[in-house]
Design a protein around this motif. Sequence first.
Motif, PDB file in Angstrom:
ATOM      1  N   TRP A  43       0.832  -1.199   0.000  1.00 35.66           N
ATOM      2  CA  TRP A  43       0.000   0.000   0.000  1.00 35.66           C
ATOM      3  C   TRP A  43       0.864   1.245   0.000  1.00 35.66           C
ATOM      4  O   TRP A  43       2.026   1.214   0.431  1.00 35.66           O
ATOM      5  CB  TRP A  43      -0.938   0.007   1.207  1.00 35.66           C
ATOM      6  CG  TRP A  43      -2.051  -0.981   1.051  1.00 35.66           C
ATOM      7  CD1 TRP A  43      -1.975  -2.338   1.180  1.00 35.66           C
ATOM      8  CD2 TRP A  43      -3.398  -0.686   0.703  1.00 35.66           C
ATOM      9  NE1 TRP A  43      -3.210  -2.903   0.932  1.00 35.66           N
ATOM     10  CE2 TRP A  43      -4.100  -1.923   0.646  1.00 35.66           C
ATOM     11  CE3 TRP A  43      -4.096   0.497   0.442  1.00 35.66           C
ATOM     12  CZ2 TRP A  43      -5.455  -1.987   0.327  1.00 35.66           C
ATOM     13  CZ3 TRP A  43      -5.451   0.427   0.143  1.00 35.66           C
ATOM     14  CH2 TRP A  43      -6.109  -0.815   0.085  1.00 35.66           C
ATOM     15  N   TYR A  44       0.275   2.346  -0.458  1.00 34.15           N
ATOM     16  CA  TYR A  44       1.015   3.590  -0.666  1.00 34.15           C
ATOM     17  C   TYR A  44       0.181   4.756  -0.125  1.00 34.15           C
ATOM     18  O   TYR A  44      -0.966   4.953  -0.531  1.00 34.15           O
ATOM     19  CB  TYR A  44       1.255   3.752  -2.167  1.00 34.15           C
ATOM     20  CG  TYR A  44       2.232   4.823  -2.583  1.00 34.15           C
ATOM     21  CD1 TYR A  44       3.565   4.504  -2.832  1.00 34.15           C
ATOM     22  CD2 TYR A  44       1.819   6.132  -2.786  1.00 34.15           C
ATOM     23  CE1 TYR A  44       4.462   5.475  -3.262  1.00 34.15           C
ATOM     24  CE2 TYR A  44       2.698   7.107  -3.195  1.00 34.15           C
ATOM     25  CZ  TYR A  44       4.017   6.774  -3.436  1.00 34.15           C
ATOM     26  OH  TYR A  44       4.918   7.739  -3.863  1.00 34.15           O
ATOM     27  N   GLU A  45       0.761   5.511   0.801  1.00 35.99           N
ATOM     28  CA  GLU A  45       0.065   6.635   1.439  1.00 35.99           C
ATOM     29  C   GLU A  45       0.287   7.926   0.658  1.00 35.99           C
ATOM     30  O   GLU A  45       1.435   8.284   0.361  1.00 35.99           O
ATOM     31  CB  GLU A  45       0.556   6.810   2.875  1.00 35.99           C
ATOM     32  CG  GLU A  45      -0.062   7.995   3.591  1.00 35.99           C
ATOM     33  CD  GLU A  45       0.544   8.270   4.950  1.00 35.99           C
ATOM     34  OE1 GLU A  45       0.111   9.253   5.595  1.00 35.99           O
ATOM     35  OE2 GLU A  45       1.455   7.534   5.382  1.00 35.99           O
ATOM     36  N   VAL A  77       2.404  -1.164  -6.599  1.00 36.46           N
ATOM     37  CA  VAL A  77       1.552  -1.169  -5.400  1.00 36.46           C
ATOM     38  C   VAL A  77       0.157  -1.691  -5.728  1.00 36.46           C
ATOM     39  O   VAL A  77      -0.318  -1.595  -6.859  1.00 36.46           O
ATOM     40  CB  VAL A  77       1.454   0.234  -4.768  1.00 36.46           C
ATOM     41  CG1 VAL A  77       2.828   0.750  -4.382  1.00 36.46           C
ATOM     42  CG2 VAL A  77       0.764   1.214  -5.689  1.00 36.46           C
ATOM     43  N   SER A  78      -0.488  -2.262  -4.719  1.00 42.98           N
ATOM     44  CA  SER A  78      -1.829  -2.834  -4.863  1.00 42.98           C
ATOM     45  C   SER A  78      -2.929  -1.929  -4.365  1.00 42.98           C
ATOM     46  O   SER A  78      -4.100  -2.154  -4.658  1.00 42.98           O
ATOM     47  CB  SER A  78      -1.916  -4.159  -4.087  1.00 42.98           C
ATOM     48  OG  SER A  78      -1.057  -5.118  -4.632  1.00 42.98           O
ATOM     49  N   GLY A  79      -2.567  -0.929  -3.562  1.00 42.40           N
ATOM     50  CA  GLY A  79      -3.592  -0.061  -2.992  1.00 42.40           C
ATOM     51  C   GLY A  79      -3.022   1.271  -2.579  1.00 42.40           C
ATOM     52  O   GLY A  79      -1.811   1.400  -2.349  1.00 42.40           O
ATOM     53  N   TRP A  81      -3.737   4.743   0.057  1.00 39.51           N
ATOM     54  CA  TRP A  81      -4.444   5.360   1.175  1.00 39.51           C
ATOM     55  C   TRP A  81      -4.362   6.864   0.954  1.00 39.51           C
ATOM     56  O   TRP A  81      -3.270   7.437   0.895  1.00 39.51           O
ATOM     57  CB  TRP A  81      -3.808   4.927   2.488  1.00 39.51           C
ATOM     58  CG  TRP A  81      -3.910   5.897   3.631  1.00 39.51           C
ATOM     59  CD1 TRP A  81      -4.871   6.848   3.852  1.00 39.51           C
ATOM     60  CD2 TRP A  81      -2.993   6.032   4.737  1.00 39.51           C
ATOM     61  NE1 TRP A  81      -4.624   7.548   5.017  1.00 39.51           N
ATOM     62  CE2 TRP A  81      -3.485   7.066   5.570  1.00 39.51           C
ATOM     63  CE3 TRP A  81      -1.823   5.348   5.094  1.00 39.51           C
ATOM     64  CZ2 TRP A  81      -2.825   7.451   6.738  1.00 39.51           C
ATOM     65  CZ3 TRP A  81      -1.169   5.738   6.260  1.00 39.51           C
ATOM     66  CH2 TRP A  81      -1.665   6.774   7.075  1.00 39.51           C
ATOM     67  N   GLN A 125      -6.633  -0.834  -5.200  1.00 37.34           N
ATOM     68  CA  GLN A 125      -7.686  -0.510  -4.249  1.00 37.34           C
ATOM     69  C   GLN A 125      -7.457   0.878  -3.663  1.00 37.34           C
ATOM     70  O   GLN A 125      -6.342   1.411  -3.694  1.00 37.34           O
ATOM     71  CB  GLN A 125      -7.730  -1.553  -3.135  1.00 37.34           C
ATOM     72  CG  GLN A 125      -8.139  -2.942  -3.601  1.00 37.34           C
ATOM     73  CD  GLN A 125      -8.271  -3.903  -2.435  1.00 37.34           C
ATOM     74  OE1 GLN A 125      -7.306  -4.133  -1.695  1.00 37.34           O
ATOM     75  NE2 GLN A 125      -9.456  -4.462  -2.258  1.00 37.34           N
ATOM     76  N   ARG A 237      -8.553   3.925   6.526  1.00 36.09           N
ATOM     77  CA  ARG A 237      -7.532   4.058   7.547  1.00 36.09           C
ATOM     78  C   ARG A 237      -8.194   4.843   8.672  1.00 36.09           C
ATOM     79  O   ARG A 237      -8.716   5.936   8.458  1.00 36.09           O
ATOM     80  CB  ARG A 237      -6.315   4.793   6.997  1.00 36.09           C
ATOM     81  CG  ARG A 237      -5.188   5.003   8.033  1.00 36.09           C
ATOM     82  CD  ARG A 237      -5.282   6.359   8.657  1.00 36.09           C
ATOM     83  NE  ARG A 237      -4.158   6.678   9.529  1.00 36.09           N
ATOM     84  CZ  ARG A 237      -4.049   7.776  10.241  1.00 36.09           C
ATOM     85  NH1 ARG A 237      -4.996   8.694  10.191  1.00 36.09           N
ATOM     86  NH2 ARG A 237      -3.011   7.976  11.018  1.00 36.09           N
ATOM     87  N   TYR A 280     -11.676  -3.325   3.979  1.00 38.90           N
ATOM     88  CA  TYR A 280     -10.353  -3.321   4.595  1.00 38.90           C
ATOM     89  C   TYR A 280     -10.283  -2.174   5.602  1.00 38.90           C
ATOM     90  O   TYR A 280     -10.473  -1.014   5.255  1.00 38.90           O
ATOM     91  CB  TYR A 280      -9.271  -3.153   3.526  1.00 38.90           C
ATOM     92  CG  TYR A 280      -7.860  -3.070   4.071  1.00 38.90           C
ATOM     93  CD1 TYR A 280      -7.436  -3.912   5.100  1.00 38.90           C
ATOM     94  CD2 TYR A 280      -6.936  -2.174   3.554  1.00 38.90           C
ATOM     95  CE1 TYR A 280      -6.141  -3.849   5.593  1.00 38.90           C
ATOM     96  CE2 TYR A 280      -5.632  -2.109   4.029  1.00 38.90           C
ATOM     97  CZ  TYR A 280      -5.249  -2.936   5.054  1.00 38.90           C
ATOM     98  OH  TYR A 280      -3.967  -2.879   5.543  1.00 38.90           O
ATOM     99  N   ARG A 386       0.610  -6.402   5.058  1.00 41.29           N
ATOM    100  CA  ARG A 386       0.468  -5.460   3.963  1.00 41.29           C
ATOM    101  C   ARG A 386       1.351  -4.253   4.244  1.00 41.29           C
ATOM    102  O   ARG A 386       0.937  -3.317   4.951  1.00 41.29           O
ATOM    103  CB  ARG A 386      -0.989  -5.027   3.805  1.00 41.29           C
ATOM    104  CG  ARG A 386      -1.927  -6.195   3.506  1.00 41.29           C
ATOM    105  CD  ARG A 386      -3.333  -5.705   3.217  1.00 41.29           C
ATOM    106  NE  ARG A 386      -4.236  -6.809   2.931  1.00 41.29           N
ATOM    107  CZ  ARG A 386      -5.495  -6.664   2.510  1.00 41.29           C
ATOM    108  NH1 ARG A 386      -5.990  -5.450   2.348  1.00 41.29           N
ATOM    109  NH2 ARG A 386      -6.252  -7.702   2.264  1.00 41.29           N
ATOM    110  N   PHE A 388       3.179  -0.677   4.104  1.00 39.34           N
ATOM    111  CA  PHE A 388       2.782   0.651   3.653  1.00 39.34           C
ATOM    112  C   PHE A 388       4.023   1.482   3.365  1.00 39.34           C
ATOM    113  O   PHE A 388       4.982   1.485   4.150  1.00 39.34           O
ATOM    114  CB  PHE A 388       1.926   1.353   4.703  1.00 39.34           C
ATOM    115  CG  PHE A 388       0.471   0.988   4.647  1.00 39.34           C
ATOM    116  CD1 PHE A 388      -0.464   1.869   4.144  1.00 39.34           C
ATOM    117  CD2 PHE A 388       0.041  -0.253   5.095  1.00 39.34           C
ATOM    118  CE1 PHE A 388      -1.812   1.540   4.088  1.00 39.34           C
ATOM    119  CE2 PHE A 388      -1.305  -0.609   5.052  1.00 39.34           C
ATOM    120  CZ  PHE A 388      -2.238   0.297   4.547  1.00 39.34           C
TER     121      PHE A 388
END
Length: 537
Positions: A43-45, A77-79, A81, A125, A237, A280, A386, A388
């Motif tokens: 995941w990537y913020e 990345v898959s998702g 935030w 996502q 989140r 999630y 997962r 981040f």
Amino acid sequence: MSRFRSFHWLAVLLALGLGCGPLCAARATEAPGAISSQASGVWYEIFVRSWYDSNGDGIGDLNGVTAKLDYLQQLGVSGIWLMPINPSPSVHGYDVTDYNAINPQYGSMQDFDRLLSEAHKRGIQVIIDLVINHTSDRHPWFQAALHPDDPHHDWYTWAGAKTDLHAISAAGGPAWHAVKAQSASIEPAPISPALIEHYLGDFTGAMPDLNYDHPAVRQEMIQVGQFWLRRGVDGFRLDAARHIYDDLRTDSDKPETVRKNVVWWTEFRQGMAAVKPDTYLVGEVAGLSTAQLAPYLQPLGSVFDFPLAEQLIQSARQERGDTLGAMLERTDTAYRQTAEHHVIDGYSGDAPFLSNHDQERVMSQLGGNPQHMRMAAAMLLTLPGRPFIYYGEELGMQGRKPDPNLREPMRWQRAADATGETRWKASTARQGGDVSVEAEQADPDSLWNFYARLIHWRMQISALRDGDLRSYPVDNPCIAAYERADADSRVLVVHNLSNKPQAIPAKAAKVLVTSKPGVALQDGQLTMPPYSSAVLQ
């Protein structure tokens, strides 16, 4: 489905410049499933304000996020935030004035719907920050609550006759804040005691805490979550997840405080599952130990691992991995046992990270040392759960407190004034154009390409992405080693954190992937060059 899933694994390797060495050999000899091409689970913020400016006003926006989805897909990345996107009077957005709307500086609801659609087309996502511990003091609810006879008055927590108005909040500042009754103005100066009330605000007076003992508040916040799920978000989140009832410093870690938090988040989880069963949820639970984090897995399914983040950075800085493996095994075991005991439908495991928008950037914590940065990344991206990544981390962006300096503009081009670069804040890091997407994508030895390589390891080796973890004992303090195993494969992950070559006994058949040339396995002895990582079958 992600475009990466349709690629042959070899095409991915060639695109990243990994070559065909050990991994090709493994593909030829290992059973199906040992090497594959799946979503990475990384995941990537994103702080939207700092990400990419699509309309030239100097502020990042939702269309800018959409414009850079291909970049995120290329990274693997898959998702994503998104930090707060609701209307707010502040730059950071953690004091919301309307939970069902978009900050007009970021665009419209139609822009957001388009972002969701385009992300999902790419197999990415999207979760959004849900800031429901408190509202803004400018929220209509709080403005109405200033009138004691308004129903919203009870939506917030007010001091009683015996309240200690000098109490310290769990966040470390004043817990109680004065306000003039029957007025819409916050009074910073002393006023007549007969006219003031004091309300609870864990973080600041601009962020009054909601009263979760009030059924209407609970119902309203469940409806807020359901609203966004129906628009298509994949989850949330959850900001300040432990502070729903952990308000005062004296509340922290009390069993009753934790119990009440868990009861609320269980109710919230059930409300989300009614709309989207696989929602999630990942909670911000700023605990100092696994024992403090584990209870929140029961309702949430995933929490950010703050103790592990500190340990990963310490291990990289000190070039010592001798205590890391045991800590990782304890954490993974505790989390999986929690999931088994409570039968969590939404269990997603650990959410490891290195730094986020509240902490000094990891490259700054590591004193700008590029080798230590790479080893921290290598450890992070070979862990369970997962992982981040904070935006710009893959470039080595630096940033030290205060908080605005941790959220500075993403660098896309070598030139800071290029099209799309956000200009809402001048950089304090002054790293120059070499720390930019343009520069680092062109350099096969850059940190960006290193991150992309590690993320794609997770796509190719199922045990890295989905497996559990077991410590691998090594009599060498410079080595961090652990086994990862799922139903299809078992691998050994080894990191040489030091600036010298190291050799250790290794019970493995072959080397699958390495971060550097020069890794060799011969007669049960693994030799590794300085600052290197390897995954062995």
